[in-house]
Enzyme design. Structure first.
Site, PDB file in Angstrom:
ATOM      1  N   GLY A 161       2.474  -6.127   8.071  1.00 29.72           N
ATOM      2  CA  GLY A 161       2.235  -4.707   7.827  1.00 29.72           C
ATOM      3  C   GLY A 161       1.242  -4.495   6.708  1.00 29.72           C
ATOM      4  N   ASP A 162       1.642  -3.696   5.714  1.00 31.26           N
ATOM      5  CA  ASP A 162       0.762  -3.418   4.577  1.00 31.26           C
ATOM      6  C   ASP A 162       1.257  -4.130   3.320  1.00 31.26           C
ATOM      7  OD1 ASP A 162       3.041  -1.763   4.559  1.00 31.26           O
ATOM      8  OD2 ASP A 162       2.073  -0.292   3.263  1.00 31.26           O
ATOM      9  N   GLU A 163       1.920  -5.261   3.505  1.00 29.99           N
ATOM     10  CA  GLU A 163       2.469  -6.014   2.386  1.00 29.99           C
ATOM     11  C   GLU A 163       1.734  -7.346   2.231  1.00 29.99           C
ATOM     12  OE1 GLU A 163       6.888  -6.177   0.960  1.00 29.99           O
ATOM     13  OE2 GLU A 163       6.598  -7.751   2.460  1.00 29.99           O
ATOM     14  N   LEU A 178       0.836  -1.201   0.000  1.00 29.77           N
ATOM     15  CA  LEU A 178       0.000   0.000   0.000  1.00 29.77           C
ATOM     16  C   LEU A 178       0.871   1.251   0.000  1.00 29.77           C
ATOM     17  CD1 LEU A 178      -2.756  -1.028   2.573  1.00 29.77           C
ATOM     18  CD2 LEU A 178      -2.867  -1.110   0.074  1.00 29.77           C
TER      19      LEU A 178
END
Length: 217
Positions: A108-110, A66
């Protein structure tokens, strides 16, 4: 004969109890291997399933990150950040059903995915549509948040390419970085050759490598 029948009937509750116990245990293990926020596979569970897919047919490996996620957390709070992660997970889960894909949240955002691919044109079209899906705004209780993502992808044919999942994720990560750096929604590798040097098995410049500076996410 009647004694044998009675013994068999007496054993039914015990067998049923063990079956229920095994079912509950299986469900607990399954739950533990799911990310609690998105319901997607955790890194280890994703890796296990993705590696099996690599042995079957041509696939594409996707890495999704993201954009400006830290900014969302810092500006709108962690509840808003969780809402964005949750929505991204739901969108990827729906996409996975339509594309017979395995999807996981790496942390996380991965996120990462492995899905069958039939041609370069098919991969390009899939990246277009996936990007459009992920870049829809996310509505929370009191606001609408703009969301965007950088996607990297690489295709591989296990019948011709002797390349392992970590290498493919590494190549997809390079393409994700290229997309982020160029402010493009996605980028896909045209070959299995690495474009960036490797430090401790990771792309040089990636967070966690010595002396590297990562593009702001």
């Amino acid at each position: 004969m009647s004694e044998l029948l009675l013994a068999a009937v007496a054993g039914v509750p015990m067998a049923t109890g063990w079956s229920l116990h095994a079912l509950r245990l299986t469900r607990r293990i399954e739950t533990a291997r799911r990310d609690p926020l998105t319901g997607l596979w955790t890194r280890d569970a994703f890796t296990e399933r993705a590696e099996r897919r690599l042995r079957l047919r041509p696939v594409a490996v996707y890495l999704v990150d993201l954009n400006r996620f830290k900014e969302i957390n810092d500006t709108h709070g962690h509840a808003a950040g969780d809402a964005v992660i949750r929505a991204t997970g739901e969108r990827l889960a729906a996409w996975a059903v339509d594309h017979a894909a395995v999807v996981g949240r790496l942390g996380g955002d991965e996120f990462a995915a492995v899905a069958p691919v039939s041609s370069h044109a098919y991969l390009t079209d899939t990246l277009h549509r996936l990007s459009e899906t992920l870049e829809q705004p996310v509505e929370t209780a009191d606001q609408v948040l703009d969301v965007s993502a950088s996607i990297g992808a690489v295709g591989a044919d296990p019948r011709a390419d002797s390349v392992a999942l970590p290498e493919l994720l590494r190549l997809a990560d390079e393409q994700m970085y290229r997309a982020k750096r160029c402010e493009a929604p996605w980028s896909n590798a045209l070959s299995l050759e690495k474009e960036f040097p490797t430090v401790h098995g990771r792309r040089a410049g990636r967070s966690g490598t010595h002396g590297g500076t990562e593009v702001a996410a």
